[in-house]
Scaffold this active site. Structure first.
Site, PDB file in Angstrom:
ATOM      1  N   GLY A  79       0.825  -1.200   0.000  1.00  0.00           N
ATOM      2  CA  GLY A  79       0.000   0.000   0.000  1.00  0.00           C
ATOM      3  C   GLY A  79       0.860   1.251   0.000  1.00  0.00           C
ATOM      4  N   SER A  80       0.301   2.334   0.530  1.00  0.00           N
ATOM      5  CA  SER A  80       0.966   3.635   0.428  1.00  0.00           C
ATOM      6  C   SER A  80       2.030   3.830   1.512  1.00  0.00           C
ATOM      7  CB  SER A  80      -0.085   4.740   0.543  1.00  0.00           C
ATOM      8  OG  SER A  80      -0.687   4.659   1.816  1.00  0.00           O
ATOM      9  N   GLU A 129       5.502  -3.293   0.935  1.00  0.00           N
ATOM     10  CA  GLU A 129       5.637  -3.029  -0.509  1.00  0.00           C
ATOM     11  C   GLU A 129       4.929  -1.703  -0.738  1.00  0.00           C
ATOM     12  OE1 GLU A 129       7.147  -4.989  -2.772  1.00  0.00           O
ATOM     13  OE2 GLU A 129       7.591  -6.646  -1.418  1.00  0.00           O
ATOM     14  N   CYS A 151       2.258   1.043  -8.807  1.00  0.00           N
ATOM     15  CA  CYS A 151       3.359   1.534  -7.966  1.00  0.00           C
ATOM     16  C   CYS A 151       4.615   1.788  -8.787  1.00  0.00           C
ATOM     17  CB  CYS A 151       3.640   0.552  -6.840  1.00  0.00           C
ATOM     18  SG  CYS A 151       3.772  -1.135  -7.410  1.00  0.00           S
TER      19      CYS A 151
HETATM   20  P1  NAD Z   1      -3.502   2.461   1.084  1.00  0.00           P
HETATM   21  O1  NAD Z   1      -2.207   2.549   1.803  1.00  0.00           O
HETATM   22  O2  NAD Z   1      -4.447   3.594   1.208  1.00  0.00           O
HETATM   23  O3  NAD Z   1      -4.314   1.158   1.582  1.00  0.00           O
HETATM   24  C1  NAD Z   1      -3.732  -0.125   1.525  1.00  0.00           C
HETATM   25  C2  NAD Z   1      -4.391  -1.028   2.562  1.00  0.00           C
HETATM   26  O4  NAD Z   1      -4.071  -0.581   3.868  1.00  0.00           O
HETATM   27  C3  NAD Z   1      -5.905  -1.075   2.477  1.00  0.00           C
HETATM   28  O5  NAD Z   1      -6.331  -2.406   2.633  1.00  0.00           O
HETATM   29  C4  NAD Z   1      -6.324  -0.221   3.654  1.00  0.00           C
HETATM   30  O6  NAD Z   1      -7.611  -0.513   4.132  1.00  0.00           O
HETATM   31  C5  NAD Z   1      -5.256  -0.572   4.666  1.00  0.00           C
HETATM   32  N1  NAD Z   1      -5.073   0.358   5.774  1.00  0.00           N
HETATM   33  C6  NAD Z   1      -5.393   1.689   5.832  1.00  0.00           C
HETATM   34  N2  NAD Z   1      -5.035   2.197   7.032  1.00  0.00           N
HETATM   35  C7  NAD Z   1      -4.471   1.188   7.745  1.00  0.00           C
HETATM   36  C8  NAD Z   1      -3.881   1.086   9.053  1.00  0.00           C
HETATM   37  N3  NAD Z   1      -3.800   2.130   9.868  1.00  0.00           N
HETATM   38  N4  NAD Z   1      -3.398  -0.096   9.442  1.00  0.00           N
HETATM   39  C9  NAD Z   1      -3.434  -1.171   8.629  1.00  0.00           C
HETATM   40  N5  NAD Z   1      -3.975  -1.143   7.377  1.00  0.00           N
HETATM   41  C10 NAD Z   1      -4.489   0.025   6.949  1.00  0.00           C
HETATM   42  O7  NAD Z   1      -3.143   2.155  -0.445  1.00  0.00           O
HETATM   43  P2  NAD Z   1      -4.110   2.095  -1.721  1.00  0.00           P
HETATM   44  O8  NAD Z   1      -4.597   3.467  -2.019  1.00  0.00           O
HETATM   45  O9  NAD Z   1      -5.068   0.978  -1.612  1.00  0.00           O
HETATM   46  O10 NAD Z   1      -3.040   1.650  -2.844  1.00  0.00           O
HETATM   47  C11 NAD Z   1      -2.192   2.535  -3.472  1.00  0.00           C
HETATM   48  C12 NAD Z   1      -0.809   2.542  -2.855  1.00  0.00           C
HETATM   49  O11 NAD Z   1      -0.267   1.229  -2.829  1.00  0.00           O
HETATM   50  C13 NAD Z   1       0.169   3.354  -3.691  1.00  0.00           C
HETATM   51  O12 NAD Z   1       0.982   4.128  -2.852  1.00  0.00           O
HETATM   52  C14 NAD Z   1       0.976   2.301  -4.419  1.00  0.00           C
HETATM   53  O13 NAD Z   1       2.258   2.711  -4.829  1.00  0.00           O
HETATM   54  C15 NAD Z   1       1.047   1.227  -3.385  1.00  0.00           C
HETATM   55  N6  NAD Z   1       1.334  -0.065  -4.012  1.00  0.00           N
HETATM   56  C16 NAD Z   1       2.574  -0.624  -3.850  1.00  0.00           C
HETATM   57  C17 NAD Z   1       2.885  -1.817  -4.493  1.00  0.00           C
HETATM   58  C18 NAD Z   1       4.216  -2.486  -4.340  1.00  0.00           C
HETATM   59  O14 NAD Z   1       4.297  -3.680  -4.613  1.00  0.00           O
HETATM   60  N7  NAD Z   1       5.269  -1.791  -3.929  1.00  0.00           N
HETATM   61  C19 NAD Z   1       1.920  -2.429  -5.295  1.00  0.00           C
HETATM   62  C20 NAD Z   1       0.674  -1.823  -5.433  1.00  0.00           C
HETATM   63  C21 NAD Z   1       0.385  -0.645  -4.784  1.00  0.00           C
END
Ligand code: NAD
Length: 472
Positions: free
Chosen positions: A228-229, A248, A282
């Protein structure tokens, strides 16, 4: 209306309070999911802990058969899964189909590599006191794993966690993205309903920060696997305490176009790298450093290739770009482009917004401080920067808090070798876009882009501990 179900272990459940998921394309309600609480997260973790203890002696052969069965059933339901992804996140259907194929391969590769997940002997007699002892190490499952996934590849990135974690012998509590709960549920259902399934070894809960934090903070899991982010990654790192963590995270991928590159090919590939999945990747190509001798030719070719990309209805097979995940994301893209133009950037393509859609933007004359250059844009915006040579390009590429993937287009083998060593990134690509990922590769970032590697063989290692043995 299809509802995503909770799985407390292998037992499906629901809650009174439900939330709707609306299509980013037409705003219609496409799925609903039960809203879980921190208590639900704890309940799922407890079940996972008990299941792990119960199945400690499960056979690898059964777990491999389990994954193969899931992959085979996913093959039979390819189109249903592709449509579910498109419904929930607005991904163009041709790319949703590719994602399903990739998920099948991710699961199969996890089964393949699991057979060679092994320890090795250690030469204790290399130390004086180690005389006449025998030593080796084994790989053992970590125990309970928490898997948290993002919206942009809701199926394949989940497969990258569930398949290696389960085949390595762990119990998993999975929290899919709230943007695509049905995709996550359907994948989990394949695992849970398989005739080879180990009962209760996989649970699924839904929600966002509250449930996510409860899962991460608990003492039960021994490993958190998060994609995620960066902002959420930082929270997870703080909350996790002493347990294994894989992150990641985001990136701002870059490429260098050298003066001897095949400009036509480079431009058409860069249009794909910058705008596929509307930039919500990403490793989306965000910064292009172009040698000054070929800058004009490249900029023109990129603009022409980009104009050919079809933006529109994600259900049409020739649509290249669908909507962004929500209107806020499109508004942010618009704001960042406007702010860059106010600070002096020149728009080769301005990238207009229509609701949740944002049309491709190509900006030149950018500076390093602009958000579109130094932040992760996660939208269809790419920046062009004219450089004198490779040396200038690599300094600018590396001048970033992120380090996921970089690429280079050149015929100069000496330069390629230097680039492989110079690039501060988890992966480099030569003569193609940095947006390239083969699921069998080790994949992950340096700097803010994360910790650890995915890719079945490497993830299997991360889902195990080394247990050292000495026989005296
Ligand atoms: P996000 O970080 O907003 O959410 C990802 C997940 O985290 C979701 O399931 C969300 O519900 C959960 N989450 C939110 N707050 C949390 C907390 N406090 N504790 C635990 N979990 C929590 O990301 P998104 O908008 O779904 O995806 C986009 C981001 O993901 C971009 O920054 C992208 O670069 C990244 N990404 C990285 C990769 C990689 O392999 N490096 C791949 C795909 C996406």
């Amino acid at each position: 209306m299809e509802e995503a179900r909770i799985y407390f272990g292998s037992t499906p459940a629901t809650k009174e309070e439900k939330r709707e998921v609306r299509s980013p394309f037409n705003d219609k309600v496409v799925s609903i999911y039960p809203v879980c609480s921190a208590d639900d997260a704890h309940k799922a973790l407890k079940i996972a802990q008990e299941a792990f203890a119960k199945h400690k002696d499960s056979l690898l052969s059964q777990r491999i058969a389990w994954l193969r069965d899931v992959a085979n059933r996913l093959k039979e339901q390819k189109e249903e899964f592709a449509l579910t992804i498109t419904k929930e996140v607005g991904k163009p259907i041709s790319f949703s189909r590719i994602e399903v194929q990739r998920a099948i391969e991710t699961i199969e590769l996890s089964a393949d590599f699991a057979t060679s997940l092994a320890g090795e002997t250690i030469n204790t007699d290399a130390t004086q006191s180690g005389r006449k002892t025998m030593s080796f190490y084994k790989r053992v499952p970590v125990g309970v794993v928490v898997a948290i996934t993002p919206f942009n590849f809701p199926l394949n990135l989940s497969a990258h966690k569930l398949a290696p974690a389960l085949v390595a012998g762990n119990a998993v509590v999975y929290k899919p993205t709230p943007e695509a709960p049905l995709t996550g549920y359907k994948l989990a259902k394949l695992f849970i309903e398989s005739k080879y399934a180990l009962p209760d070894m996989l649970s699924v809960v839904y929600g966002d920060a509250e449930v996510g934090s409860a899962l991460v903070q608990s003492d039960i899991p021994r490993k958190i696997s998060f994609t995620g982010s960066v902002p959420v990654g930082k929270i997870i790192m703080k909350n996790a305490g002493i347990k294994k963590v894989s992150l990641e995270l985001g990136g701002n991928a870059a490429t260098f176009i050298d003066k001897d590159a095949d400009i036509k090919t480079a431009a058409s590939r860069c249009a794909v790298g910058a705008f596929v999945n509307s930039g919500q990747v990403c490793i989306s190509l965000q910064r292009i450093y172009v040698h000054e001798d070929v800058y004009e030719e490249f900029a023109q070719a990129l603009a022409e290739d980009t104009k050919k990309l079809k933006v529109g209805d994600p259900y049409e097979p020739d649509t290249f770009m669908g909507p962004l995940i929500n209107e806020d994301a499109a508004i942010r893209a618009q704001r960042w482009v406007q702010s860059a133009i106010e600070q002096g950037a020149k728009a080769i393509l301005e990238g207009k917004r229509e609701g949740r859609y944002f049309y491709p933007a190509i900006l030149a004359d950018v500076t390093d401080e602009m958000e579109i250059v130094c932040e992760e844009v996660f939208a269809p915006i790419v920046s062009l920067v004219k450089v004198k040579n490779y040396e200038e390009a690599i300094v600018k590429m590396n001048d970033s808090p992120y380090g996921l993937q970089f690429s280079i287009f050149t015929k100069d083998i000496e330069l390629i070798k230097r680039f492989v060593d110079d690039a501060e990134a988890g992966g480099v690509v030569v003569n193609d876009i940095p947006t390239l990922r083969f699921d069998i590769q080790p994949y992950g970032g340096v700097k803010l882009s994360g910790i650890g590697r995915e890719g079945p063989r490497f993830a299997l290692e991360e889902y195990t501990e080394l247990k050292s043995v000495v026989i005296v």
